[in-house]
Motif scaffolding. Structure first.
Motif, PDB file in Angstrom:
ATOM      1  N   ALA A 183       0.838  -1.202   0.000  1.00 20.23           N
ATOM      2  CA  ALA A 183       0.000   0.000   0.000  1.00 20.23           C
ATOM      3  C   ALA A 183       0.870   1.248   0.000  1.00 20.23           C
ATOM      4  O   ALA A 183       1.927   1.283   0.626  1.00 20.23           O
ATOM      5  CB  ALA A 183      -0.905   0.001   1.226  1.00 20.23           C
ATOM      6  N   ARG A 184       0.442   2.250  -0.710  1.00 24.02           N
ATOM      7  CA  ARG A 184       1.109   3.560  -0.668  1.00 24.02           C
ATOM      8  C   ARG A 184       0.322   4.416   0.316  1.00 24.02           C
ATOM      9  O   ARG A 184      -0.754   4.917  -0.003  1.00 24.02           O
ATOM     10  CB  ARG A 184       1.132   4.178  -2.067  1.00 24.02           C
ATOM     11  N   VAL A 185       0.860   4.558   1.509  1.00 19.00           N
ATOM     12  CA  VAL A 185       0.151   5.229   2.596  1.00 19.00           C
ATOM     13  C   VAL A 185       0.580   6.695   2.658  1.00 19.00           C
ATOM     14  O   VAL A 185       1.765   7.012   2.709  1.00 19.00           O
ATOM     15  CB  VAL A 185       0.442   4.534   3.942  1.00 19.00           C
ATOM     16  N   MET A 186      -0.410   7.564   2.668  1.00 22.25           N
ATOM     17  CA  MET A 186      -0.151   9.000   2.666  1.00 22.25           C
ATOM     18  C   MET A 186      -0.343   9.585   4.071  1.00 22.25           C
ATOM     19  O   MET A 186      -0.882   8.943   4.968  1.00 22.25           O
ATOM     20  CB  MET A 186      -1.077   9.695   1.663  1.00 22.25           C
ATOM     21  N   SER A 187       0.104  10.816   4.228  1.00 27.32           N
ATOM     22  CA  SER A 187      -0.025  11.523   5.495  1.00 27.32           C
ATOM     23  C   SER A 187      -1.493  11.659   5.901  1.00 27.32           C
ATOM     24  O   SER A 187      -2.366  11.859   5.050  1.00 27.32           O
ATOM     25  CB  SER A 187       0.597  12.919   5.358  1.00 27.32           C
ATOM     26  N   LEU A 188      -1.750  11.569   7.201  1.00 26.13           N
ATOM     27  CA  LEU A 188      -3.111  11.762   7.699  1.00 26.13           C
ATOM     28  C   LEU A 188      -3.522  13.232   7.672  1.00 26.13           C
ATOM     29  O   LEU A 188      -4.689  13.560   7.845  1.00 26.13           O
ATOM     30  CB  LEU A 188      -3.232  11.232   9.139  1.00 26.13           C
ATOM     31  N   ARG A 189      -2.540  14.112   7.432  1.00 27.47           N
ATOM     32  CA  ARG A 189      -2.824  15.546   7.376  1.00 27.47           C
ATOM     33  C   ARG A 189      -2.833  16.095   5.960  1.00 27.47           C
ATOM     34  O   ARG A 189      -3.280  17.212   5.712  1.00 27.47           O
ATOM     35  CB  ARG A 189      -1.792  16.336   8.210  1.00 27.47           C
ATOM     36  N   GLY A 191      -3.284  14.279   2.079  1.00 30.18           N
ATOM     37  CA  GLY A 191      -3.409  13.076   1.250  1.00 30.18           C
ATOM     38  C   GLY A 191      -2.566  13.072  -0.001  1.00 30.18           C
ATOM     39  O   GLY A 191      -2.561  12.096  -0.747  1.00 30.18           O
ATOM     40  N   THR A 192      -1.812  14.153  -0.253  1.00 30.40           N
ATOM     41  CA  THR A 192      -0.948  14.208  -1.440  1.00 30.40           C
ATOM     42  C   THR A 192       0.516  13.955  -1.089  1.00 30.40           C
ATOM     43  O   THR A 192       1.364  13.919  -1.980  1.00 30.40           O
ATOM     44  CB  THR A 192      -1.061  15.579  -2.146  1.00 30.40           C
ATOM     45  N   SER A 193       0.833  13.796   0.200  1.00 29.18           N
ATOM     46  CA  SER A 193       2.217  13.556   0.632  1.00 29.18           C
ATOM     47  C   SER A 193       2.309  12.208   1.342  1.00 29.18           C
ATOM     48  O   SER A 193       1.409  11.840   2.106  1.00 29.18           O
ATOM     49  CB  SER A 193       2.688  14.655   1.597  1.00 29.18           C
ATOM     50  N   LYS A 194       3.405  11.483   1.100  1.00 34.53           N
ATOM     51  CA  LYS A 194       3.588  10.192   1.751  1.00 34.53           C
ATOM     52  C   LYS A 194       3.689  10.350   3.261  1.00 34.53           C
ATOM     53  O   LYS A 194       4.227  11.337   3.765  1.00 34.53           O
ATOM     54  CB  LYS A 194       4.873   9.511   1.230  1.00 34.53           C
ATOM     55  N   MET A 195       3.177   9.358   3.992  1.00 34.63           N
ATOM     56  CA  MET A 195       3.383   9.319   5.434  1.00 34.63           C
ATOM     57  C   MET A 195       4.881   9.210   5.685  1.00 34.63           C
ATOM     58  O   MET A 195       5.553   8.361   5.087  1.00 34.63           O
ATOM     59  CB  MET A 195       2.641   8.125   6.049  1.00 34.63           C
ATOM     60  N   SER A 204       0.432  13.354  11.670  1.00 35.21           N
ATOM     61  CA  SER A 204       0.456  12.950  10.265  1.00 35.21           C
ATOM     62  C   SER A 204       0.689  11.458  10.083  1.00 35.21           C
ATOM     63  O   SER A 204       0.489  10.919   9.000  1.00 35.21           O
ATOM     64  CB  SER A 204       1.562  13.717   9.526  1.00 35.21           C
ATOM     65  N   ARG A 205       1.119  10.785  11.137  1.00 36.05           N
ATOM     66  CA  ARG A 205       1.505   9.377  11.009  1.00 36.05           C
ATOM     67  C   ARG A 205       1.085   8.574  12.238  1.00 36.05           C
ATOM     68  O   ARG A 205       0.912   9.124  13.325  1.00 36.05           O
ATOM     69  CB  ARG A 205       3.016   9.245  10.811  1.00 36.05           C
ATOM     70  N   ILE A 206       0.965   7.275  12.045  1.00 37.70           N
ATOM     71  CA  ILE A 206       0.684   6.360  13.147  1.00 37.70           C
ATOM     72  C   ILE A 206       1.928   5.518  13.377  1.00 37.70           C
ATOM     73  O   ILE A 206       2.363   4.779  12.489  1.00 37.70           O
ATOM     74  CB  ILE A 206      -0.529   5.466  12.822  1.00 37.70           C
ATOM     75  N   ARG A 243      -9.331   8.854  -0.430  1.00 37.17           N
ATOM     76  CA  ARG A 243      -8.669   7.711  -1.061  1.00 37.17           C
ATOM     77  C   ARG A 243      -7.639   7.084  -0.113  1.00 37.17           C
ATOM     78  O   ARG A 243      -7.518   5.856  -0.022  1.00 37.17           O
ATOM     79  CB  ARG A 243      -7.982   8.143  -2.355  1.00 37.17           C
ATOM     80  N   ASN A 244      -6.926   7.926   0.608  1.00 39.46           N
ATOM     81  CA  ASN A 244      -5.901   7.429   1.523  1.00 39.46           C
ATOM     82  C   ASN A 244      -6.510   6.592   2.643  1.00 39.46           C
ATOM     83  O   ASN A 244      -6.046   5.474   2.920  1.00 39.46           O
ATOM     84  CB  ASN A 244      -5.130   8.612   2.120  1.00 39.46           C
ATOM     85  N   LEU A 245      -7.569   7.103   3.276  1.00 36.27           N
ATOM     86  CA  LEU A 245      -8.172   6.370   4.389  1.00 36.27           C
ATOM     87  C   LEU A 245      -8.812   5.068   3.927  1.00 36.27           C
ATOM     88  O   LEU A 245      -8.711   4.035   4.601  1.00 36.27           O
ATOM     89  CB  LEU A 245      -9.199   7.249   5.103  1.00 36.27           C
TER      90      LEU A 245
END
Length: 331
Positions: A183-189, A191-195, A204-206, A243-245
């Protein structure tokens, strides 16, 4: 089939690392012979706190094992414990060409406008990466889109060396497509930047070390939009946070995006986020518990890394010896 891959021991692992690479590594263990290393030499290409690097070695080893990397199935080791990585890099720098390295998009991205101020190590980083792979005669390397260019460079170096010195030594590796999807997981803050572990916002991350409460809070506060979830993936275009979530939920549960949308179509994020939080907590809680156990036994971590280094050294020694012989450094 022999697979080689590494990860820099800088900062804690987060959900993006887990879903984007580590769980794929875990699945690879049943498909191929695997060598996984803590890339501490690579970490030296940018400014780093020595004390932080030292403490991060064991922490990263513990996180990988807690996530499912099994030292009984895979060879897990610290890169700098194998001097052959650095030795082979120097030999291969005689084969690699400036033009090849100048074209590396990651060099351009990381150096930015301050190329004159960037370290030589950052520029030659891909040659060390090639040595990491070629030393063990790896047939396949798991990579994301941003690393495919480096595998092409590794192939170029292998083929040129073999041709220049009339040997059949290095194996030009192929990108590995096993281990299931990553999966390509993006920042929680955003959605256009990678976590990323370098993002200044903890929200921004877990992290794998986050408590259940913290995971729930971060997902609850994750950026979204006001629209309900659609009934098809195409309708997520232009909605990066949604899309990210949805993608995270699919990766964590093993469902497809279409299956997730089929279950939650028409519902808002007020209904979706609690279900997502429960799924992420179910994945991370046992990993966190195992990580805490491993942290309490540093001697065992050292033993695992030492055993892995011994095995890796045995695998790499014949390749380095033949490379030295090929270039005239030994008979």
């Amino acid at each position: 089939m022999r697979v080689v891959s590494g990860i820099q021991p800088t900062g804690d692992l987060h959900l993006g690392n887990l879903l984007g690479a580590i769980l794929r590594w875990v699945r690879m263990q049943d498909e191929a012979e695997c060598l996984f290393f803590l890339a501490d030499l690579h970490a030296l290409t940018v400014d780093i706190d020595p004390a932080q690097l030292r403490s991060s070695i064991r922490e990263m080893a513990a996180a990988l094992i807690a996530s499912g990397i099994d030292p009984a199935k895979s060879t897990l080791f610290r890169q700098s414990d194998i001097p052959a990585h650095a030795e082979l890099t120097w030999i291969l720098q005689g084969t690699a060409r400036m033009g090849w390295l100048n074209r590396m998009t990651q060099w351009k991205d990381k150096a930015g406008k301050n190329r004159e101020g960037a370290s030589v190590g950052l520029f030659t980083y891909p040659v060390l990466q090639a040595a990491d792979i070629l030393l063990y005669r790896a047939t396949h390397v798991p990579v994301g889109e941003d690393q495919k260019q480096h595998i092409e460079l590794t192939r170029d170096i292998a083929l040129k060396f073999n041709t220049d010195f009339d040997v059949d030594l290095f194996v030009p590796p192929e990108p590995f497509i096993g281990g299931g999807t990553a999966a390509r997981v993006m920042s929680l803050r955003d959605g256009t930047s990678k976590m990323s572990k370098t993002d200044p916002s903890e929200m921004s991350r877990i992290q794998l070390t986050d408590s259940d409460e913290s995971i729930g809070q971060k997902i609850r506060k994750a950026k979204t939009d006001p629209e309900p979830l659609p009934d098809n993936a195409k309708a997520l275009d232009g909605r990066p946070e949604a899309r990210n979530l949805v993608g995270i939920y699919a990766a964590v549960t093993g469902d497809s995006v279409e299956q997730v949308l089929g279950r939650y179509a028409g519902q808002g994020f007020g209904q979706f986020k609690p279900a997502l939080a429960d799924s992420v907590i179910a994945l991370i809680a046992p990993i966190r518990q195992r990580l805490e156990e491993l942290r309490g036994d540093p001697d065992e971590l050292d033993r695992i890394l030492a055993a892995g280094a011994k095995r890796a050294a045995e695998l790499g020694a014949p390749t380095l010896a033949k490379a030295k012989s090929a270039v005239g450094l030994k008979a």
